[in-house]
Design a protein around this motif. Sequence first.
Motif, mmCIF file in Angstrom:
data_model
loop_
_atom_site.group_PDB
_atom_site.id
_atom_site.type_symbol
_atom_site.label_atom_id
_atom_site.label_comp_id
_atom_site.label_asym_id
_atom_site.label_seq_id
_atom_site.Cartn_x
_atom_site.Cartn_y
_atom_site.Cartn_z
ATOM 1 N N ALA A 220 0.819 -1.221 0.000
ATOM 2 C CA ALA A 220 0.000 0.000 0.000
ATOM 3 C C ALA A 220 0.848 1.265 0.000
ATOM 4 N N HIS A 221 2.095 1.138 -0.403
ATOM 5 C CA HIS A 221 3.016 2.280 -0.361
ATOM 6 C C HIS A 221 2.533 3.446 -1.219
ATOM 7 N N GLY A 222 1.819 3.164 -2.290
ATOM 8 C CA GLY A 222 1.414 4.218 -3.203
ATOM 9 C C GLY A 222 0.196 5.004 -2.792
ATOM 10 N N LEU A 223 -0.434 4.671 -1.687
ATOM 11 C CA LEU A 223 -1.630 5.401 -1.265
ATOM 12 C C LEU A 223 -1.272 6.842 -0.897
ATOM 13 N N PRO A 224 -2.179 7.789 -1.142
ATOM 14 C CA PRO A 224 -1.882 9.201 -0.830
ATOM 15 C C PRO A 224 -1.789 9.447 0.669
ATOM 16 N N TYR A 225 -1.100 10.512 1.030
ATOM 17 C CA TYR A 225 -0.957 10.947 2.418
ATOM 18 C C TYR A 225 -0.349 9.865 3.311
ATOM 19 N N LYS A 226 0.410 8.953 2.729
ATOM 20 C CA LYS A 226 1.046 7.871 3.484
ATOM 21 C C LYS A 226 0.018 7.017 4.231
ATOM 22 N N LEU A 227 -1.173 6.901 3.672
ATOM 23 C CA LEU A 227 -2.217 6.118 4.332
ATOM 24 C C LEU A 227 -1.901 4.627 4.328
ATOM 25 N N GLY A 228 -0.917 4.216 3.522
ATOM 26 C CA GLY A 228 -0.500 2.816 3.543
ATOM 27 C C GLY A 228 0.014 2.410 4.906
ATOM 28 N N LEU A 229 0.703 3.338 5.590
ATOM 29 C CA LEU A 229 1.196 3.055 6.929
ATOM 30 C C LEU A 229 0.045 2.864 7.899
ATOM 31 N N LEU A 230 -0.962 3.717 7.774
ATOM 32 C CA LEU A 230 -2.138 3.603 8.626
ATOM 33 C C LEU A 230 -2.832 2.259 8.408
ATOM 34 N N LEU A 231 -2.996 1.872 7.148
ATOM 35 C CA LEU A 231 -3.628 0.597 6.826
ATOM 36 C C LEU A 231 -2.810 -0.573 7.365
ATOM 37 N N ALA A 232 -1.485 -0.476 7.248
ATOM 38 C CA ALA A 232 -0.614 -1.548 7.729
ATOM 39 C C ALA A 232 -0.748 -1.731 9.235
ATOM 40 N N VAL A 233 -0.834 -0.631 9.973
ATOM 41 C CA VAL A 233 -0.980 -0.717 11.432
ATOM 42 C C VAL A 233 -2.283 -1.413 11.807
ATOM 43 N N VAL A 234 -3.374 -1.011 11.147
ATOM 44 C CA VAL A 234 -4.681 -1.584 11.459
ATOM 45 C C VAL A 234 -4.715 -3.078 11.152
ATOM 46 N N VAL A 235 -4.237 -3.444 9.968
ATOM 47 C CA VAL A 235 -4.264 -4.852 9.565
ATOM 48 C C VAL A 235 -3.314 -5.680 10.431
ATOM 49 N N GLY A 236 -2.135 -5.137 10.724
ATOM 50 C CA GLY A 236 -1.178 -5.854 11.559
ATOM 51 C C GLY A 236 -1.719 -6.110 12.959
ATOM 52 N N MET A 237 -2.316 -5.071 13.573
ATOM 53 C CA MET A 237 -2.892 -5.236 14.913
ATOM 54 C C MET A 237 -4.039 -6.236 14.886
ATOM 55 N N SER A 238 -4.885 -6.155 13.875
ATOM 56 C CA SER A 238 -6.017 -7.081 13.774
ATOM 57 C C SER A 238 -5.537 -8.517 13.630
ATOM 58 N N THR A 239 -4.473 -8.698 12.857
ATOM 59 C CA THR A 239 -3.918 -10.042 12.671
ATOM 60 C C THR A 239 -3.366 -10.592 13.976
ATOM 61 N N ALA A 240 -2.598 -9.768 14.693
ATOM 62 C CA ALA A 240 -2.025 -10.220 15.965
ATOM 63 C C ALA A 240 -3.115 -10.587 16.961
ATOM 64 N N ILE A 241 -4.160 -9.771 17.032
ATOM 65 C CA ILE A 241 -5.263 -10.057 17.956
ATOM 66 C C ILE A 241 -5.969 -11.353 17.565
ATOM 67 N N ALA A 242 -6.213 -11.539 16.250
ATOM 68 C CA ALA A 242 -6.895 -12.745 15.788
ATOM 69 C C ALA A 242 -6.081 -14.002 16.087
ATOM 70 N N VAL A 243 -4.769 -13.923 15.847
ATOM 71 C CA VAL A 243 -3.905 -15.077 16.123
ATOM 72 C C VAL A 243 -3.881 -15.386 17.618
ATOM 73 N N GLU A 244 -3.812 -14.342 18.439
ATOM 74 C CA GLU A 244 -3.792 -14.550 19.891
ATOM 75 C C GLU A 244 -5.091 -15.178 20.369
ATOM 76 N N GLU A 245 -6.217 -14.716 19.842
ATOM 77 C CA GLU A 245 -7.508 -15.294 20.231
ATOM 78 C C GLU A 245 -7.616 -16.746 19.783
ATOM 79 N N THR A 246 -7.108 -17.047 18.600
ATOM 80 C CA THR A 246 -7.126 -18.430 18.107
ATOM 81 C C THR A 246 -6.275 -19.329 18.997
ATOM 82 N N ARG A 247 -5.107 -18.832 19.390
ATOM 83 C CA ARG A 247 -4.248 -19.597 20.300
ATOM 84 C C ARG A 247 -4.954 -19.847 21.623
#
Length: 255
Positions: A220-247
Amino acid sequence: MNGPHLDSGAQRGDGSAGDVDGHDAAAWREGFQVGLPTLFGLVAWGMVLGVAMVKSGLTVLQASTMTLVVYSGSAQLASLPLIAAGAPVGVIFATAFVVNLRFVIFSALLAPHFAKLPLFQRFYLGYISGDLTTALFLQRYPRTAPERGKLSFLKGLLYPTWGAWQAGTFAGIFLGSAVPTEWQLGFAGTLAILCILVPLIINSAALCGVLVAGIVSVLAHGLPYKLGLLLAVVVGMSTAIAVEETRGRRKVRHG
């Protein structure tokens, strides 16, 4: 702060209250020693960020106020390209807010340990708490049961960390105008972040979150206003939470 009750708890030795307000010098030293290896990386990362703030067009006063008020390298770093690009204030605040949502999780993890502290003290400790200090504290005290020395251990982590970060950042701010752009300090900042990040990857959930966030940030590097970083944080946190809940569910199923 309920002194007589705290004293009685300490005298009984049951850890029910003495830990909350009483100073434990040994625990404070232990916290300091545990956090000591991370201080050098924090100073280096703070200096790089301080230089970056000045190079992004912030005045010394603006950069100094930002580092004192925000006290979050990731949020500051995410905001700088947006400020330099003239992004709307709402986008800048939204980005910093989402990047710092992880502190809600940290607060939820620390809350059971210090729920009996006065509200102001909890807010104060929350302000100077960070990613690394929270992780190190939870490694030392994984259980929420009352234990003597918890608060002193946490302060032994927090105070030196806050001081190291501010010292490094202010050094970078005041030296920023003298550092040539050709030095490529951004790479040094990346190395400093990696030194701080690696100890935080303590389980598979954290590792999955980091890997997914890294992949999303690249895609998502090409998104305007560096929103790729924002998206990466949200998806990364959601993934970590989902994996932890599954464990957690698997552990429950297997006893």
